[in-house]
Design a protein around this motif. Structure first.
Motif, mmCIF file in Angstrom:
data_model
loop_
_atom_site.group_PDB
_atom_site.id
_atom_site.type_symbol
_atom_site.label_atom_id
_atom_site.label_comp_id
_atom_site.label_asym_id
_atom_site.label_seq_id
_atom_site.Cartn_x
_atom_site.Cartn_y
_atom_site.Cartn_z
ATOM 1 N N SER A 718 36.988 8.710 -61.116
ATOM 2 C CA SER A 718 38.311 8.501 -61.705
ATOM 3 C C SER A 718 38.982 7.224 -61.206
ATOM 4 N N ARG A 719 38.398 6.591 -60.196
ATOM 5 C CA ARG A 719 39.025 5.382 -59.653
ATOM 6 C C ARG A 719 38.656 4.209 -60.547
ATOM 7 N N TRP A 720 39.422 4.077 -61.625
ATOM 8 C CA TRP A 720 39.131 3.048 -62.611
ATOM 9 C C TRP A 720 39.406 1.647 -62.084
ATOM 10 N N LEU A 721 40.357 1.532 -61.172
ATOM 11 C CA LEU A 721 40.681 0.234 -60.583
ATOM 12 C C LEU A 721 40.441 0.296 -59.079
ATOM 13 N N PRO A 722 39.860 -0.731 -58.485
ATOM 14 C CA PRO A 722 39.587 -0.693 -57.036
ATOM 15 C C PRO A 722 40.862 -0.688 -56.194
ATOM 16 N N SER A 723 42.000 -1.069 -56.777
ATOM 17 C CA SER A 723 43.249 -1.105 -56.012
ATOM 18 C C SER A 723 43.896 0.266 -55.853
ATOM 19 N N TRP A 724 43.361 1.292 -56.540
ATOM 20 C CA TRP A 724 43.896 2.649 -56.371
ATOM 21 C C TRP A 724 43.387 3.198 -55.040
ATOM 22 N N LYS A 725 44.302 3.528 -54.149
ATOM 23 C CA LYS A 725 43.950 3.793 -52.758
ATOM 24 C C LYS A 725 43.849 5.271 -52.403
ATOM 25 N N TYR A 726 43.766 6.137 -53.393
ATOM 26 C CA TYR A 726 43.644 7.541 -53.012
ATOM 27 C C TYR A 726 42.240 7.797 -52.462
ATOM 28 N N ARG A 727 42.183 8.718 -51.514
ATOM 29 C CA ARG A 727 40.935 8.971 -50.797
ATOM 30 C C ARG A 727 40.165 10.116 -51.453
ATOM 31 N N CYS A 728 38.870 9.967 -51.479
ATOM 32 C CA CYS A 728 38.012 10.991 -52.067
ATOM 33 C C CYS A 728 37.150 11.701 -51.025
ATOM 34 N N ASP A 729 37.148 11.219 -49.772
ATOM 35 C CA ASP A 729 36.251 11.806 -48.771
ATOM 36 C C ASP A 729 36.704 13.184 -48.308
ATOM 37 N N GLY A 730 37.930 13.591 -48.680
ATOM 38 C CA GLY A 730 38.387 14.921 -48.292
ATOM 39 C C GLY A 730 37.899 16.023 -49.207
ATOM 40 N N TYR A 731 37.359 15.641 -50.381
ATOM 41 C CA TYR A 731 36.863 16.642 -51.325
ATOM 42 C C TYR A 731 35.405 16.980 -51.021
ATOM 43 N N GLU A 732 35.036 18.192 -51.323
ATOM 44 C CA GLU A 732 33.641 18.591 -51.159
ATOM 45 C C GLU A 732 32.803 18.000 -52.285
ATOM 46 N N SER A 733 31.587 17.672 -51.936
ATOM 47 C CA SER A 733 30.674 17.128 -52.928
ATOM 48 C C SER A 733 30.192 18.226 -53.857
ATOM 49 N N GLN A 734 30.027 17.878 -55.122
ATOM 50 C CA GLN A 734 29.504 18.831 -56.096
ATOM 51 C C GLN A 734 28.093 19.253 -55.718
ATOM 52 N N LEU A 735 27.326 18.306 -55.150
ATOM 53 C CA LEU A 735 25.964 18.615 -54.722
ATOM 54 C C LEU A 735 25.977 19.631 -53.594
ATOM 55 N N THR A 736 26.926 19.469 -52.663
ATOM 56 C CA THR A 736 27.055 20.414 -51.555
ATOM 57 C C THR A 736 27.382 21.805 -52.071
ATOM 58 N N ASN A 737 28.328 21.857 -53.020
ATOM 59 C CA ASN A 737 28.694 23.145 -53.604
ATOM 60 C C ASN A 737 27.498 23.789 -54.306
ATOM 61 N N HIS A 738 26.719 22.934 -54.998
ATOM 62 C CA HIS A 738 25.555 23.451 -55.727
ATOM 63 C C HIS A 738 24.512 23.998 -54.752
ATOM 64 N N SER A 739 24.292 23.263 -53.644
ATOM 65 C CA SER A 739 23.329 23.699 -52.638
ATOM 66 C C SER A 739 23.770 25.005 -52.006
ATOM 67 N N ALA A 740 25.081 25.084 -51.717
ATOM 68 C CA ALA A 740 25.609 26.315 -51.127
ATOM 69 C C ALA A 740 25.428 27.479 -52.081
ATOM 70 N N SER A 741 25.611 27.184 -53.371
ATOM 71 C CA SER A 741 25.433 28.237 -54.372
ATOM 72 C C SER A 741 23.987 28.714 -54.413
ATOM 73 N N LEU A 742 23.030 27.742 -54.323
ATOM 74 C CA LEU A 742 21.621 28.113 -54.329
ATOM 75 C C LEU A 742 21.259 28.947 -53.111
ATOM 76 N N ILE A 743 21.819 28.554 -51.957
ATOM 77 C CA ILE A 743 21.558 29.304 -50.728
ATOM 78 C C ILE A 743 22.075 30.724 -50.856
ATOM 79 N N ASN A 744 23.285 30.849 -51.389
ATOM 80 C CA ASN A 744 23.857 32.179 -51.574
ATOM 81 C C ASN A 744 23.009 33.012 -52.541
ATOM 82 N N THR A 745 22.499 32.343 -53.597
ATOM 83 C CA THR A 745 21.654 33.045 -54.568
ATOM 84 C C THR A 745 20.354 33.507 -53.920
ATOM 85 N N ASP A 746 19.722 32.613 -53.126
ATOM 86 C CA ASP A 746 18.486 32.971 -52.432
ATOM 87 C C ASP A 746 18.710 34.143 -51.494
#
Length: 763
Positions: A718-746
């Motif tokens: 969503s950061r269409w312009l590089p000057s937008w300074k909101y941080r994204c590192d506080g959100y969980e990665s979709q890949l992490t969520n997917h992996s956690a879901s697979l682990i829970n399923t297993d």
């Protein structure tokens, strides 16, 4: 004149959606009156705006951004303690009113972003009041465009753009002043449009009603923030233009011209001024008690506050008198010292400016190179004991100031740089001395009397009369202070230093209080004159203006006006791991409105060129109508935007919101002009396309608007312009969520298999 109904003598306009600027659709007119249809559409738009403005309004349940200030001010209104703010009081009083009606007692700590609201704070009700005003802007935008004589489709699109503008939604959902400012701005422009619908029926009931409501809107707008002055300028510019037209119309008598002038003076000048002053009168009445805003104000102002009145004090001052000395330029307080030392420099006892009355503000006046116990003087008068001569302090005398609570330490300066203002011409001021040591020449200060109301007060020191400077006898620098706060090691008090070639206002002092048991009877006393409403009104405005101009400190999210139209910046309002509220606009709306404004400017110049060269005009009757309509909104945009280039104070993206609203109205008028060249289905197609882009962009950035969950990948995308300074590192990665879901399923599958095996082995 803008948005004026065409007079009957003008040629008939070509239809747009079977509508001229002044006539309703003929087909719909058979079923519904235009007023009823507009009311129905406005109501429907309001219903659409409700969930947009009120969605998760209780989140977060913490103090967000400037709720720190305005929530705290609401509490002070409720408790009646005086505070200082750079903005007029109306919006803050309305916030306090909502809180009070909802049961708030005014005792919550708003001092820090992130403080969790408890059950005593009706923050949802206070936010909801802002949201309600914000959603009402949506139908007002529709009615504003419609009353200007434009098509329903253009008006609906403008209203939907206001509805789905992210920065407006973010701002409307919090306890901030801008919702009130924007609501009254939108109301004023709508009322002004309705007034001009009555232009062919001057001095009728509706004419007077909408003219008066325009003036009321102006008064309410400027009473929220001084930005309201730009709305006054917008309406005033249009009014002057219309009065000029009336003055040049030979069909209008001179008497009628005078009536037009007087009506506008009454409704657009006198009424707003009365409303503005009335809000300050109520403001003073609601804040009768001394509070933390006192130190901004003069001593005479403070006398009007309960708990801060100062008794009369002897007017005469002699050597041996105990005195408190107040700095005149900053209203920062009293010359002060306390039993703490500077961490660097001389490491001697600190001297500061302290805003409150305290035992550490008292000093004893002593003569240079003498001791009070042994000195024999010829004195100006004999003391009350009939034996001790008292000597006044005259212009040019050299004195020492002994700090009473840490005696024998005296006011002292030397060739050491000041603690914060570290340069060659600003010297440290300290309190220095020890028992059985009378000090040295670094304790000597020359009294230079600057002014006084009487001849005697200009010759010798007198309490609350004489303005004077203290010039160091050896360093030749003047005792001064300025609006610089020392760090925590000095308890955040104001810096005092000795400056060479200092500006005179920053070096002026006055003795506020004095005691001396030896003053002969009867002792002449002096008090402060208590100012009335107008005295307080003008002083508060002087301090508001000075303080506002002085807000020049750096801020990580401040921005300059050049970045606003293209949305190159935003502001972090609140952030926690996995969620944040970041103030950023809907980029599609910002960019489209900016293009609309500058397109108008280009076309205006182009059409001027065609007119000068006698080129054919494809819109011979329409063009003036649209030029004047859009021109009014462009003028509003310019007043609310360009003037910020003249300001050197801290500025943020939210200062652009009023200009953005005018830009959206320009876009609505521009769309209507485009629709002239399109067929009905093409108009609908364009409308659907614009609406789809706006809503898509709104949804794209809604996690920043509402502070809802998001993924790191979506945030980065969503950061269409590089000057937008909101941080994204506080959100969980979709890949992490997917992996956690697979682990829970297993894990679940493994559990099922294990249970099946156990069951088969041991039924």
């Amino acid at each position: 004149m803008l948005r004026r109904r065409w007079e009957s003598s003008q040629p008939k306009e070509p239809a747009v959606n079977n509508v001229t600027p002044e006539d309703p659709p003929k087909v719909l007119a058979k079923k519904l009156s235009p007023v009823t249809l507009d009311a129905a559409i406005a109501t429907l738009l309001t219903l659409v705006a409700i969930p947009v403005r009120f969605h998760t309004i209780s989140h977060p349940n913490q103090v967000v951004f400037d709720e720190v200030h305005f929530g705290a001010f609401a509490g002070k209104y409720i408790q009646g303690t005086f505070f200082f703010d750079v903005h007029p009081p109306l919006a803050k009083m309305l916030i306090a009113l909502v809180g009070w009606l909802a049961g708030y007692k005014g005792n919550f700590d708003f001092t820090t972003i992130g403080n969790v609201y408890d059950d005593t704070v009706p923050y949802v009700a206070m936010r909801s009041a802002s949201a309600l005003l914000g959603l009402l802007m949506v139908p007002m935008a529709y009615l504003t465009i419609r009353d200007g004589g434009h098509s329903m489709l253009a008006a609906v699109l403008a209203a939907l753009i206001v509805c789905f503008e992210n920065s407006l939604v973010t701002n409307n959902r919090l306890i901030l002043l801008d919702s009130y400012l924007l609501f009254f701005t939108a109301f004023t422009i709508m009322a002004f449009n309705k007034f001009y619908k009555q232009i062919n029926n001057p001095f009728g009931a509706r004419w007077w009603t909408w003219l008066a409501l325009t003036g009321i809107g102006l008064g309410l707008t400027v009473s929220c923030k001084w930005v309201g002055l730009f709305v006054i300028a917008t309406v005033g510019f249009s009014t002057i233009k219309d009065l000029w037209r009336i003055l040049g119309d030979v069909r209008i008598s001179k008497g009628k011209c005078v009536h037009h002038f007087l009506a506008r003076t009454l409704c657009l000048i006198i009424v707003p001024f009365m409303i503005y002053t009335a809000t300050f009168y109520i403001h003073f009445k609601l804040l009768p008690l001394s509070g933390d805003g006192d130190f901004h104000m003069s001593n005479t102002f403070r006398q009007t506050l309960v708990g801060n009145a100062v008794d009369e004090t002897p007017i005469d001052i002699s050597y041996g008198s105990h005195i408190t000395i107040r700095h005149l330029a900053t209203n920062g307080g009293f010359l002060h010292s306390h039993n703490s030392t500077y961490p660097e420099g001389s490491k001697q006892q600190q001297v500061t400016l302290y805003p409150h009355r305290d035992v550490n503000n008292w000093w004893r006046l002593r003569k240079a190179n003498s001791t009070l116990e042994t000195e024999e003087v010829e004195g100006d008068v004999i003391g009350s004991d009939g034996e001790t001569p008292l000597e006044w302090i005259y212009d040019g005398d050299i004195v020492r100031l002994e700090h009473i609570s840490t005696s024998p330490r005296k006011l002292h300066s030397h060739d050491i740089s000041a603690p914060l203002t570290d340069n060659d011409y600003t010297k440290e001021v300290s309190a220095y001395g020890f028992p059985n040591y009378e000090g040295d020449s670094n304790d000597h200060w020359i009294v230079e009397i600057e002014d006084g109301p009487t001849e005697e007060s200009r010759e010798r020191l007198q309490s609350r009369q004489t303005q004077f400077r203290l010039v160091h006898a050896t360093q030749n620098c003047a005792l001064f202070s300025h609006d610089v706060k020392l760090p925590d090691w000095a308890f955040g008090q104001q810096e005092v230093a000795c400056m060479l070639s200092a500006k005179k206002p920053k070096t002026l002092w006055m003795i506020e209080s004095t005691t001396n048991e030896l003053l002969p009877e009867p002792v002449d006393m002096i008090g402060y004159d208590i100012p009335g409403f107008w005295g307080k009104f003008f002083e508060l405005h002087r301090v508001m203006w000075t303080t506002n101009a002085g807000l020049t400190g750096a801020h990580p999210y401040e921005s300059r006006p050049s970045t606003w139209p293209m949305l190159k910046s935003g502001v972090s309002f609140w952030a926690r791991p996995g969620t944040q509220i970041f103030y950023i606009g809907n980029p599609v709306i910002y960019w489209l409105s900016t293009v609309a404004v500058f397109t108008y400017m280009i076309l205006w110049g182009f059409f001027r060129f065609l007119a000068k060269t006698n080129r054919p005009d494809r819109f011979p009757h329409r063009r003036p109508f649209f030029e004047n309509a859009a021109g009014f909104y462009v003028a509003g945009w310019a007043f609310h935007y360009i003037t910020f280039y003249l300001m050197h104070r801290q500025l943020f993206l939210h200062h652009y919101l009023p200009a953005l609203y005018f830009g959206i109205l320009v876009f609505g008028v521009g769309l209507d002009l485009v629709f002239l060249r399109l067929r009905p289905f093409q108009r609908v197609l364009v409308g659907v396309l614009v609406c789809s882009l706006v809503i898509y962009s709104f949804v794209e950035f809604s996690p920043l608007t509402y502070g809802t969950e998001w993924t790191r990948e979506a945030c980065e995308a969503s950061r269409w312009l590089p000057s937008w300074k909101y941080r994204c590192d506080g959100y969980e990665s979709q890949l992490t969520n997917h992996s956690a879901s697979l682990i829970n399923t297993d894990d679940a599958i493994s559990t099922v298999i294990e249970n099946t095996l156990v069951t088969s082995i041991d039924p």
